[in-house]
Design an enzyme around this catalytic site. Structure first.
Site: not given
Ligand code: HDE
Length: 731
Positions: A88, A161, A375
């Site tokens: 993202h 999402n 996060y």
């Molecule tokens: Fe994320 N995800 N994600 N994700 N995600 C990040 O956090 C992660 C997942 C989502 O505008 C990271 O700050 C893991 C689902 C959004 O700043 C990180 C898993 C959904 C954003 C991270 C998921 C999301 C992130 C990278 C699997 C929808 C952007 C930078 C378990 C429900 C937020 C950060 C923004 C961002 C990890 C799966 C949505 C690395 C480990 C499912 C919208 O922490």
């Protein structure tokens, strides 16, 4: 207090600079504009006399170390970047508010849902997932829809999402998924694409991803605007009431202006014509007062419903169809202010799934549990230390008090002698815990043996993928098959292509044969399935974009390609019809200086034809005089403008002289119902009326699914409340 400084621009005019207030109680910013009397200083406040030349020994001599202004300026510049988000990375944010329309005090004690009409400040960041910060907006990708609501009981981050399900069922697979989709490690490409071998290798070995694959190969993954897409919390969460009784909840954001996507060929061209298409669109809408809006909906259910539902409600690769469990609309989200500074706010905003106020709690969804670790961890790396909540965009806007202290860039430390608890300092002893108002967790009893295992209830990987496919309108089904063919054609290994088709056979025969045919592949055997596909799930209209489009052309944009001598009355009729509808427009002309209409009126152009291709607009008008059409008919970009608008099924308004251009584009005998002639006074209104359908889909050749009920014909499809009829041509 932060100071605002002004510097002189190239033309000598003062340019305002805004500094965030680091010590502020709630992230206020101070802005002073146009104060030419202010003097440029160093970060230490020392006035600067010359910002054009370094200090050196002689006009042609070496630079001097003692030039602290130069050293400070370059040192700061060298450190201007922080690591981009690992996923993202490319995002765009805006401020606004969340307003309750239907309080939820019956199911949650969360303060933010108690009072009808109350507004709570919010910040939203939209994003793509795979591309890096500088990638283009129209990648085929999931869009992040992360919302921070600054409630009176702390920040609530709903990090969702635009797709209601996810690729994987266990957070431990996330690094593998992301490694597979990101540029391949040896060559460092491709950028912002899933159309490559490694991604499809991983996917074809991960059957649980099949439902999500249907969504990302559908038009959901190429939205026309961030304003026209849905958002989802994805996981099942819990609401807790005053007595800590739990209700399961799934969160939905529904765009007020309806859903809309572009077509793939258009997406590819938009990325070249305007890589910032989505962010420009959001900026334009908010800064012109057309505030984007979503409704917040909730699906509420209890354990009894969960027990009898076909799938495990903890499995993030499944959704609950709205026809089975209706979405209750409880509030609205309005974005009404752009950031003052992109870095300070959009780049530094730190969403954490674990930020939930009292009354909102987690379920045992294994993805959510993993995210609750990830996060916080990622923010520390990205923002450099544990004090990122001191940054205004991340600070709560309610009172807060704790004993966390020190660390990198600490802006606020506890004052006084006490920085521990319990303590004997009575009233001077600082904040105390509060069992009544403090956050409490659901008293979960679901415990078991320590195992590394996937629940059997997560084993059906294909049924909802099939349900998604049969819920799409025929055009949407075709787009989905075409997307799979496109992506798999970029896969270098035929065995991986075949493996993917073997999964598609478990989803729908028509889809599998269309893709196998498109790839020139002999049909493989179906993949071995842990559970047979349920063919009894009926179509759900809520899953289709075309059946949930807008009822008006509001918020959409028309490209008016005009030439000198074009009919002035038609031009003004068109502008008032568009304004009445709440639509916007741009004038595109052979030269950026604009055109002179039939009555001598001069009209400014926003784009020269080469820079304003029709892919940037929802519908187009060719407002031409004969002489004008003759001049542009052999110009490549002018012909592309028309050919693309036709190929992308757009409505085309045209004055009779445009026939010259149609002939030049070999479209003379292809005039269909999507072409709206503009001759008389009523015609501009008729054009806008037609354009409400957004696309003239009947123009698109179809591959039809044979034996399934057409979307909307299923039992559930009929049951949906407020369902809109399919748009013209979507049958
Ligand atoms: Fe994320 N995800 N994600 N994700 N995600 C990040 O956090 C992660 C997942 C989502 O505008 C990271 O700050 C893991 C689902 C959004 O700043 C990180 C898993 C959904 C954003 C991270 C998921 C999301 C992130 C990278 C699997 C929808 C952007 C930078 C378990 C429900 C937020 C950060 C923004 C961002 C990890 C799966 C949505 C690395 C480990 C499912 C919208 O922490």
């Amino acid at each position: 207090m932060a100071k605002a400084k002004a510097r002189a621009g190239a033309d000598g005019a003062a340019i305002s600079t805004t500094y965030n207030e680091p010590q502020g109680s709630g992230g206020e910013t101070h802005q002073t504009t146009n104060r030419p009397e202010e003097t440029l200083t160093t970060q230490q406040g020392i006035p600067v006399a010359d910002d054009q030349n370094t200090l050196r020994a002689g006009a042609r001599g070496p630079a001097l170390m003692e030039d602290f202004h130069f050293r400070e300026k370059i040192f700061h510049f060298d450190h201007e970047r922080i690591p981009e988000r690992v996923v993202h990375a490319r995002g765009y944010g805006a401020h606004g508010y969340f307003q309750v329309t239907d309080p939820l005090s019956d199911v949650t004690r969360a303060d933010v849902f108690q009072r009808k009409g109350e507004k709570t400040p919010a910040f939203v960041r939209f994003s793509t997932v795979a591309g890096s910060k500088g990638s283009f907006d129209l990648a085929r990708d999931v869009r992040g829809f992360a919302v921070k609501i600054y409630t009176q009981e702390g920040n609530w981050d709903l990090v969702g999402n635009n797709i209601p399900v996810f690729f994987i069922q266990d957070a431990i697979k996330f690094p593998d998924l992301i490694h597979a989709v990101k540029p391949e490690p040896d060559r460092g490409f491709p950028q912002a694409q899933s159309a490559h071998t490694n991604f499809w290798d991983f996917i074809s070995l991960t059957p649980e991803s099949m439902h999500m694959i249907m969504w990302v190969m559908s038009d959901r993954a190429i939205p026309r605007s961030l304003r026209f897409m849905e958002g989802f919390g994805v996981h099942t969460f819990r609401f807790l009431d005053k007595k800590d009784r739990s209700t399961f909840v799934k969160f939905h954001w529904k765009p007020k202006l309806g859903m809309q996507s572009v077509v793939w060929n258009e997406a590819v061209k938009i990325n070249g014509a305007d890589p910032d298409y989505h962010r420009r669109d959001l900026w334009d809408a908010v800064t012109t007062g057309n505030f984007p809006e979503w409704e917040l909906g909730v699906q509420l259910f209890d354990q009894k419903f969960a027990d009898k539902f076909d799938f495990d409600i903890l499995d993030p690769t499944k959704l609950i169809p709205e026809e089975i469990l209706p979405v209750r609309i409880v509030g609205r989200l309005v974005l009404d202010r752009m950031v003052d500074n992109f870095f300070a706010e959009t780049e530094q905003v730190a969403f954490c799934t674990q930020n939930v106020p009292p009354g909102i709690d987690f379920s045992n969804d294994p993805l959510l549990q993993g995210r609750n670790f990830s996060y916080l961890d990622t923010q520390i790396k990205r923002l450099g230390g544990p004090n990122f909540t001191h940054i205004p965009i991340n600070a709560p806007k309610c009172p807060f008090a704790h004993f966390q202290q020190d660390g990198h860039m600490a802006m606020r430390n506890p004052v006084g002698r006490v920085n521990y608890e319990p303590n004997s300092w009575g009233a001077d002893g600082g904040p105390r815990e509060n069992p009544q108002t403090g956050t409490r967790s659901f008293a979960e009893t679901d415990m078991g043996q320590k195992v590394r295992a996937r629940s059997e209830t997560f084993a059906d990987h294909y049924s909802q993928a099939r349900q998604f496919f049969i819920s799409q309108a025929p055009n949407e089904q075709k787009h989905l098959a075409d997307a799979l063919i496109f992506e798999l054609s970029k896969v270098e290994r035929p065995d991986i292509r075949a493996r993917m088709v073997s999964h598609l056979l478990n989803i729908h025969d028509d889809l599998a044969s269309a893709v196998a045919d498109g790839l020139g592949l002999a049909m493989p055997k179906p993949a071995k399935a842990a559970r047979p596909t349920l063919t009894t799930l009926p179509p759900s209209d809520a899953l289709s974009i075309l059946k949930n489009g807008p009822e008006s052309f509001k918020g959409r944009k028309v490209g008016i390609f005009a030439t000198d001598g074009a009919d002035a009355a038609l031009y003004s009729g068109l502008i008032s019809a568009l304004q009445k509808e709440g639509a916007t427009f741009e004038v595109i002309a052979p030269r950026i200086s604009g055109v002179t209409l039939s009555d001598g009126t001069k009209v400014e152009a926003q784009q020269k034809i080469d820079g304003g291709p029709s892919v940037l607009y929802d519908a187009v008008v060719l407002l031409m005089s004969e002489e004008g059409a003759e001049t542009v008919k052999s110009h490549g970009p002018a012909r592309d403008f028309v050919c693309d608008a036709y190929a992308h099924c757009k409505f085309i308004g045209f004055t009779p002289a445009a026939g010259i251009l149609f002939d030049a584009c070999a479209l003379g005998d292809k005039i269909d119902g999507g072409f709206i002639p503009l001759k008389g006074k009523q015609d501009p209104g008729a054009f806008v009326g037609a354009a409400r359908a957004l696309r003239f889909w009947a123009r698109e050749p179809l591959t039809k699914a044979k034996d399934d009920p057409q979307p909307g014909e299923g039992k559930q499809g009929k049951a949906k409340q407020g369902k809109r009829p399919p748009k013209s041509g979507s049958k």
